[in-house]
Each structure stands twice: as structure tokens, then as C-alpha cells.
Enzyme design. Structure first.
Site, mmCIF file in Angstrom:
data_model
loop_
_atom_site.group_PDB
_atom_site.id
_atom_site.type_symbol
_atom_site.label_atom_id
_atom_site.label_comp_id
_atom_site.label_asym_id
_atom_site.label_seq_id
_atom_site.Cartn_x
_atom_site.Cartn_y
_atom_site.Cartn_z
ATOM 1 N N LYS A 197 0.816 -1.223 0.000
ATOM 2 C CA LYS A 197 0.000 0.000 0.000
ATOM 3 C C LYS A 197 0.847 1.270 0.000
ATOM 4 C CE LYS A 197 -2.228 -0.789 3.883
ATOM 5 N NZ LYS A 197 -1.751 -2.129 4.234
ATOM 6 N N ARG B 165 -9.895 1.851 8.161
ATOM 7 C CA ARG B 165 -9.595 0.457 8.456
ATOM 8 C C ARG B 165 -10.674 -0.204 9.298
ATOM 9 N NH1 ARG B 165 -3.362 1.293 8.350
ATOM 10 N NH2 ARG B 165 -2.532 -0.801 8.263
ATOM 11 N N ARG C 113 11.132 -6.620 4.768
ATOM 12 C CA ARG C 113 11.017 -5.231 5.232
ATOM 13 C C ARG C 113 11.581 -5.104 6.649
ATOM 14 N NH1 ARG C 113 5.194 -2.460 5.173
ATOM 15 N NH2 ARG C 113 4.950 -3.456 7.189
ATOM 16 N N ARG D 286 11.307 -1.837 11.064
ATOM 17 C CA ARG D 286 10.096 -1.368 11.726
ATOM 18 C C ARG D 286 9.814 -2.190 12.975
ATOM 19 N NH1 ARG D 286 4.963 0.003 7.938
ATOM 20 N NH2 ARG D 286 3.905 -0.976 9.697
ATOM 21 N N ARG E 51 -1.153 -8.488 13.231
ATOM 22 C CA ARG E 51 -1.630 -7.450 12.302
ATOM 23 C C ARG E 51 -2.458 -8.077 11.175
ATOM 24 N NH1 ARG E 51 3.638 -5.238 10.723
ATOM 25 N NH2 ARG E 51 2.543 -3.970 9.214
HETATM 26 P P1 AMP Z 1 0.646 0.849 8.458
HETATM 27 O O1 AMP Z 1 1.908 1.574 8.241
HETATM 28 O O2 AMP Z 1 -0.468 1.362 7.577
HETATM 29 O O3 AMP Z 1 0.797 -0.641 8.382
HETATM 30 O O4 AMP Z 1 0.175 1.173 9.964
HETATM 31 C C1 AMP Z 1 0.987 0.829 11.060
HETATM 32 C C2 AMP Z 1 0.165 0.819 12.334
HETATM 33 O O5 AMP Z 1 -0.397 2.125 12.565
HETATM 34 C C3 AMP Z 1 -1.040 -0.106 12.331
HETATM 35 O O6 AMP Z 1 -0.698 -1.439 12.642
HETATM 36 C C4 AMP Z 1 -1.902 0.538 13.415
HETATM 37 O O7 AMP Z 1 -1.406 0.268 14.717
HETATM 38 C C5 AMP Z 1 -1.689 2.018 13.146
HETATM 39 N N1 AMP Z 1 -2.680 2.509 12.158
HETATM 40 C C6 AMP Z 1 -2.428 2.966 10.902
HETATM 41 N N2 AMP Z 1 -3.569 3.324 10.290
HETATM 42 C C7 AMP Z 1 -4.567 3.084 11.173
HETATM 43 C C8 AMP Z 1 -5.976 3.230 11.127
HETATM 44 N N3 AMP Z 1 -6.590 3.684 10.031
HETATM 45 N N4 AMP Z 1 -6.681 2.888 12.231
HETATM 46 C C9 AMP Z 1 -6.075 2.435 13.341
HETATM 47 N N5 AMP Z 1 -4.755 2.251 13.442
HETATM 48 C C10 AMP Z 1 -3.993 2.572 12.373
#
Ligand code: AMP
Length: 186
Positions: free
Chosen positions: A8, A83, A122, A128, A139
Site C-alpha cells: 500500500k 480500516r 522489510r 520497523r 496485524r
Molecule cells: P501501516 O503503516 O499502515 O501498516 O500502519 C501501522 C500501524 O499504525 C497499524 O498497525 C496501526 O497500529 C496504526 N494505524 C495505521 N492506520 C490506522 C488506522 N486507520 N486505524 C487504526 N490504526 C492505524
């Protein structure tokens, strides 16, 4: 949209560049806040480290503030938001308020073996904190439970565009551009 590791973030940047709109990544904004030790970052970190979603109230407020910024005035691409079903509703309200309409929802589909491989790579290259094996697994579960149902919601609204996320980054980008052509002309 797409499960963790679907690509993404990578694809959102390319697509946003092409469409001349900002890519707004909730994950990136949270990570900046965590690294800067802001109040939001302190609140979000525990959830992120555990692979859980940050509560809707915090996430929604953050997105609302971000899309009110000037650079989002002519449109924006959201990466990793909404989400949850509550976030879908909240986004509907925000969009109504800006006068925009949602043009399309792109879902990247990738098989689960490939996802695990990508996330492990990654973990090595980006380091990360939430790319450890247990957290990755959590996740994926949270995505299946809370986010996968959104696919049907957007399919029913006729906004869904499913794109095969397997293969080279460039190939996937081209597929997204092809799928979006027509939708983004208006
Ligand atoms: P990502 O980089 O999009 O994988 O997001 C990393 C982490 O940020 C996720 O595992 C959540 O803990 C938090 N996060 C990102 N976007 C959201 C969202 N829309 N709602 C809730 N938590 C989020």
C-alpha cells in the site's frame, strides 16, 4: 486497502505523484509522532507495537486535521485509512464537509506466503518495530477481522477496484494506473 505487506505505502506514493495529490498515510503520521514523542505518538505507540489498531477517535481526528490542510484542497489519496467500519462512516462525514466525493477504493490482493516474505524482508531493511513475527501475525488477524469487511462495503457502493498486487513494483503500479484510468479523469 490491502493486508499488511500488500504494498500500500509504496504504491500510494506513486499513484499520488501521478494524480498530483498528497498521499496521506495514517501509519506514517503515527510513526512520525512516535519518533518525535508527541502526545499522539505516546498514545499510539503501545497499540502499534502490539499490532493493534489505534483507537478510532484518535485516528479520525488526526485524518480530519490532515485533510483540512491546504495541500489536500484539490483531493487526496488515503493510505491505510479507513480500516474499521466506524472510520468508514467518519470518512463519509469528512468528505461531505470538504465537498469532495470518494472516487475509488483500490484493494491490493497478494497471497499470504508472499506477504510473509515481504514483511520479513522489510523487517531487515527498514527495521520497523512492528515487523516481528508475532506482531506481523497479529496485524494480519486484525486486518481480517476489522478491515477485510470494508471490501464488501465499498463493493456495494461500486467504488471497489481490485488489483493484483503480486509481481514487480512497477508492474503493480501500471495495473493500478490502468484500473484507475477513467475513474480519475473527472
Ligand atoms: P501501516 O503503516 O499502515 O501498516 O500502519 C501501522 C500501524 O499504525 C497499524 O498497525 C496501526 O497500529 C496504526 N494505524 C495505521 N492506520 C490506522 C488506522 N486507520 N486505524 C487504526 N490504526 C492505524
Amino acid at each position: 486497502m490491502g493486508p499488511p505487506g500488500a504494498g500500500k505505502g509504496t504504491q500510494a506514493k506513486f499513484v499520488a505523484e501521478r494524480l498530483l495529490v498528497p498521499a496521506i498515510s495514517t501509519g506514517d503520521i503515527f510513526r512520525v509522532n512516535v519518533s518525535e514523542g508527541t502526545e499522539l505518538g505516546v498514545k499510539a505507540q503501545g497499540y502499534m507495537d502490539a499490532g493493534e489498531y489505534v483507537p478510532d477517535e484518535l485516528t479520525n481526528l488526526m485524518v480530519r486535521n490532515r485533510i483540512d490542510e491546504d495541500d489536500a484542497g484539490r483531493g487526496f489519496l488515503l493510505d491505510g485509512y479507513p480500516r474499521t467500519l466506524a472510520q468508514v462512516e467518519e470518512l463519509d462525514g469528512m468528505i461531505r464537509h470538504t465537498g469532495h466525493a470518494l472516487d475509488a477504493v483500490v484493494v491490493l490482493t497478494v497471497d499470504s506466503e508472499e506477504l510473509v516474505q515481504r514483511l520479513l524482508e522489510r523487517a531487515k531493511s527498514e527495521g520497523r518495530a512492528d515487523d516481528t513475527e508475532d506482531v506481523v501475525r497479529r496485524r494480519q488477524e486484525v486486518y481480517e477481522e476489522q478491515t477485510a469487511p470494508l471490501i464488501d462495503v465499498y463493493r456495494e457502493r461500486d467504488l471497489l477496484i481490485e488489483v493484483d498486487g503480486m509481481g514487480d513494483v512497477d508492474e503493480v503500479t501500471q495495473r493500478i494506473f490502468d484500473a484507475l484510468s477513467g475513474v480519475t479523469e473527472s
